[in-house]
Design an enzyme around this catalytic site. Structure first.
Site: not given
Ligand code: BG6
Ligand code: MG
Length: 216
Positions: A7-8, A167-168, A116
């Protein structure tokens, strides 16, 4: 060999604070006070779903045209806030794990809800680490739907059960588990109960666990 899918927002970089400022400003336009704890519920949620939640919390109904205006306004503000962002904002432990993947030829994908994502990875100079970038422009369904991770696995030619997701957000952990993947939660163990492992930060993942996760 397994593949890693990241995940970003909240895993690679702490953009949540900028999303919060931008959403708070939007909420003020309809007199809703967005708190930091309420903002937790927006983690991992797509831009349009986030606006729908805000409107629901503020008991406000808007026509689509007005919603589109607010979505554009929010993103414009967010882009201004991240304009100066650079590699100094990469979260601790990220480069270590990415270098591990590079040195061991572990396939790597990004699985993010953000439209983005490519811009942000570029600002952080991390694009070359990723063989596949799946973001909010490629999927129809938001996490907890597993679409974003399944597409990443497909692009890496790796079966879902051989993918490890970092993942957060609890919605992201749920998406990884629904996809049949191993989920590494980064954050609060109470919120990320469904993950196979939970760490406060990527920094806490040691080399022996990395070897095990990558099945080297
Ligand atoms: C997720 C963030 O990664 O991307 C959410 O956790 C955000 O907070 C979502 O709303 C969509 O991001 P963007 O950049 O397309 O508005
Ligand atoms: Mg996230």
């Amino acid at each position: 060999m397994n593949a890693f899918i990241f995940d970003l927002d909240g895993v690679i970089v702490d953009t949540a604070k900028y999303h919060f400022i931008a959403w708070k400003t939007i909420a003020e336009t309809f007199n809703y006070n967005l708190t930091e704890s309420q903002n937790e519920n927006l983690k991992g949620v797509s831009r349009s779903d986030s606006l729908d939640l805000l409107l629901q919390w503020g008991k406000k109904v808007l026509i689509q045209e007005k919603k589109n205006m607010l979505l554009n306004q929010k993103n414009k503000h967010y882009l201004q806030l991240i304009q100066e962002m650079g590699s100094e904002e990469i979260l601790p432990g990220v480069l270590n794990i990415l270098d591990f993947t590079k040195n061991n030829n572990v396939p790597v994908a990004l699985g993010s809800a953000s439209k983005n994502a490519q811009l942000i990875l570029g600002k952080l100079n991390l694009t070359p680490y990723f063989s596949s970038i799946v973001d909010g422009t490629h999927v129809r369904h938001s996490k907890p739907n597993p679409e974003v991770f399944l597409l990443g696995a497909k692009n890496l030619n790796t079966p879902a059960k051989s993918c490890v997701v970092f993942e957060d957000a609890s919605a992201g952990v749920a998406a990884a588990k629904t996809a049949g993947m191993t989920a590494i939660g980064i954050g609060n163990p109470e919120e990320l109960k469904a993950a196979d492992y939970v760490f406060e930060s990527l920094e806490q993942i040691n080399i022996s666990l990395l070897n095990k996760l990558a099945a080297i």
